[in-house]
Design an enzyme around this catalytic site. Structure first.
Site, PDB file in Angstrom:
ATOM      1  N   SER A 238       0.850  -1.193   0.000  1.00  0.00           N
ATOM      2  CA  SER A 238       0.000   0.000   0.000  1.00  0.00           C
ATOM      3  C   SER A 238       0.879   1.234   0.000  1.00  0.00           C
ATOM      4  O   SER A 238       2.112   1.145   0.001  1.00  0.00           O
ATOM      5  CB  SER A 238      -0.908   0.005   1.236  1.00  0.00           C
ATOM      6  OG  SER A 238      -0.128   0.180   2.408  1.00  0.00           O
ATOM      7  N   LYS A 239       0.238   2.403   0.032  1.00  0.00           N
ATOM      8  CA  LYS A 239       0.978   3.663  -0.054  1.00  0.00           C
ATOM      9  C   LYS A 239       1.984   3.827   1.086  1.00  0.00           C
ATOM     10  O   LYS A 239       2.974   4.530   0.935  1.00  0.00           O
ATOM     11  CB  LYS A 239      -0.002   4.841  -0.057  1.00  0.00           C
ATOM     12  CG  LYS A 239      -0.749   4.982  -1.379  1.00  0.00           C
ATOM     13  CD  LYS A 239      -1.664   6.191  -1.350  1.00  0.00           C
ATOM     14  CE  LYS A 239      -2.437   6.301  -2.670  1.00  0.00           C
ATOM     15  NZ  LYS A 239      -3.386   7.418  -2.654  1.00  0.00           N
ATOM     16  N   ARG A 240       1.705   3.196   2.214  1.00  0.00           N
ATOM     17  CA  ARG A 240       2.633   3.380   3.345  1.00  0.00           C
ATOM     18  C   ARG A 240       4.008   2.762   3.057  1.00  0.00           C
ATOM     19  O   ARG A 240       4.980   3.062   3.720  1.00  0.00           O
ATOM     20  CB  ARG A 240       2.043   2.788   4.631  1.00  0.00           C
ATOM     21  CG  ARG A 240       2.003   1.272   4.666  1.00  0.00           C
ATOM     22  CD  ARG A 240       1.529   0.767   6.030  1.00  0.00           C
ATOM     23  NE  ARG A 240       1.455  -0.681   6.045  1.00  0.00           N
ATOM     24  CZ  ARG A 240       0.434  -1.386   5.592  1.00  0.00           C
ATOM     25  NH1 ARG A 240      -0.611  -0.757   5.072  1.00  0.00           N
ATOM     26  NH2 ARG A 240       0.428  -2.701   5.647  1.00  0.00           N
ATOM     27  N   HIS A 241       4.088   1.874   2.047  1.00  0.00           N
ATOM     28  CA  HIS A 241       5.369   1.260   1.683  1.00  0.00           C
ATOM     29  C   HIS A 241       6.139   2.104   0.675  1.00  0.00           C
ATOM     30  O   HIS A 241       7.226   1.735   0.246  1.00  0.00           O
ATOM     31  CB  HIS A 241       5.134  -0.142   1.098  1.00  0.00           C
ATOM     32  CG  HIS A 241       4.514  -1.098   2.071  1.00  0.00           C
ATOM     33  ND1 HIS A 241       3.194  -1.484   1.986  1.00  0.00           N
ATOM     34  CD2 HIS A 241       5.031  -1.715   3.158  1.00  0.00           C
ATOM     35  CE1 HIS A 241       2.934  -2.321   2.980  1.00  0.00           C
ATOM     36  NE2 HIS A 241       4.021  -2.473   3.694  1.00  0.00           N
ATOM     37  N   GLY A 242       5.565   3.234   0.285  1.00  0.00           N
ATOM     38  CA  GLY A 242       6.209   4.054  -0.733  1.00  0.00           C
ATOM     39  C   GLY A 242       5.360   4.071  -1.990  1.00  0.00           C
ATOM     40  O   GLY A 242       4.130   3.978  -1.924  1.00  0.00           O
TER      41      GLY A 242
END
Length: 469
Positions: A238-242
């Site tokens: 997801s976006k939290r991984h970049g």
């Protein structure tokens, strides 16, 4: 039988990493079999589909070089076809109108849940003919009630689902629009799709779609359901991984060759080989070699691949993609050396094309100020004479080549009786504005002689001002 594969994204957002890998696998299989690759935009969810998202998908595919042989097709342009088939199915008794209100169905499902049963439509209107006039209805597919659906998945192996597990799927909503699962079936049939590569989240749709295909006397494609991609921490990407959007990787300075090479290895392998040219991918790829386990995204590995491709691809190929990053910084590339020449001397020093552009600005535009730390350390009064001597020797050069420049810098150091660093470092800061650059001979060679002399004068003025302050 000619192989025809497809990539069929919904345009409700950008082209994400998982979708790009699915597209790549589908594209590679078609290419490896000498077949065709179809791009189909599944935009039946009219409320959530946007023109911007459609364009983002096309941009992502084109950036990765996943060119399609047919398409892009849009489901919203094929509604008449779907409705005609649904009408035929009604007439043949393969589908029926269901007048059950949504709240009644919700209540039935809640009661089923409370009894520990799987919530499903009970088939109330399956055989009824007492249709109320003027009442809203949906159209449902008459799913077989006996037997089971069996298919051999290229990734999962044999899968068998009992028809008793499947209820009668809605194929047309009460507003007259066809549903996703039905449109997919008609499209795969009309477009001659022989192999469907898609995410494992579609496994539950497959038996329903196979039953509709059989009801239409249409050929059933072969399926390959690939596992999801996880982040570095083992959780769903997801976006939290970049970055999760393919075009974000372009924006961050990755080459499409690196991203494509990285994606192909997220679930598929050929021995221990890590680096694959596009031709090698096509020649070696097999659906049956895709692993069942979820793949973890490793940003460090992608960076390593990106560095490899920046260093090893022809400079002209890297330049094609690097141009975009210079343009973003409002750099006029015609105002300096050939970009391929800059790449040749900077490639070993960067991880991304974005970084390449940022550290190469001095080749194309003047800088207002010297880097504060570099100037403090190297543009001191003691550097005044070395800069004057090397400026004189550089100005006297008839030929402006790396060899003559190197000899001039050496000559300045020798005449002053100092080490190369005493001349080289002030000269580097003067010419580039900072304390880091490739070797001075090749760096200065890519700058016009007059520009180097002008920048040395600027450095001498800086030193004079420093002395007087």
């Amino acid at each position: 039988m000619a192989v025809v594969t497809r990539f069929a994204p919904s345009p409700t957002g950008y082209l994400h990493v998982g979708g790009a890998r699915t597209a790549l696998y589908s594209w590679l299989y078609a290419k490896s079999q000498g077949g065709e690759f179809v791009l189909r935009i599944e935009d039946t969810d009219i409320e959530r589909s946007t023109e911007e998202a459609k364009q983002a998908i096309l941009d992502g595919m084109q950036w990765l070089g996943l060119t399609w042989d047919k398409g892009p097709y849009y489901q919203t342009e094929r509604f008449d076809r779907y409705k005609a088939i649904i009408q035929t199915m009604l007439e043949e008794g393969k589908a029926y109108k269901c007048f059950m209100p949504a709240d009644e169905l919700d209540a039935i499902r809640e009661a089923q849940k409370e009894r520990g049963e799987k919530p499903r439509y009970p088939g109330t209107w399956r055989d009824r003919t007492d249709h109320p006039e003027g009442q809203p209805y949906v159209i449902r597919f008459k799913n077989p009630q006996e037997g089971s659906v069996v298919f051999d998945d290229h990734v999962r192996g044999r899968i068998e689902i009992s028809n008793s597990e499947l209820d009668d799927l809605i194929i047309q909503r009460s507003d007259g629009t066809p549903t996703y699962n039905f449109c997919v079936v008609v499209d795969d049939w009309d477009m001659g799709i022989t192999h469907v590569v898609r995410g494992e989240d579609h496994i539950n749709n497959t038996p329903r779609q196979i039953n509709i295909l059989k009801a239409l006397d249409a050929p059933v494609p072969e399926y390959a359901h690939v596992s999801m991609i996880l982040g570095d921490d083992g959780k769903k990407l997801s976006k939290r991984h970049g970055a999760v959007s393919v075009m974000q990787y372009r924006d961050d300075g990755y080459l499409p060759q690196a991203v494509k090479n990285y994606l192909v290895r997220l679930g598929w392998s050929h021995g221990d080989q890590e680096i694959f040219s596009e031709q090698e991918m096509i020649e070696l790829f097999s659906l049956d070699a895709i692993g069942q386990s979820a793949s973890a995204f490793n940003t460090e590995k992608l960076i390593w691949l990106n560095q490899h491709y920046i260093k090893t691809l022809p400079g002209s190929e890297v330049a094609e993609h690097a141009k975009w990053h210079f343009e973003r910084l409002n750099v006029d590339l015609s105002a300096g050396p050939a970009l391929e020449d800059v790449i040749a001397i900077q490639a070993d020093r960067v991880k991304t094309l974005k970084e390449l552009a940022e550290i190469s600005l001095y080749f194309y535009q003047d800088f207002e100020d010297f880097d504060a730390n570099a100037a403090k350390k190297h543009l001191r009064p003691v550097a005044k004479e070395p800069l004057q001597v090397v400026q004189e020797k550089l100005e006297a050069l008839a030929d402006w080549t790396p060899e003559t420049i190197h000899a001039a810098i050496n000559g300045a150091a020798e005449s002053l009786g100092v080490g190369m660093g005493k001349v080289g470092m002030p000269l580097r800061v003067a010419a580039t504005g900072g304390g880091n650059s490739p070797s001075l001979d090749v760096t200065l060679h890519l700058l016009p002689k007059a520009k180097v002399v002008e920048r040395i004068n600027k450095a001498l003025t800086f030193i004079a001002n420093r002395e007087n302050s």
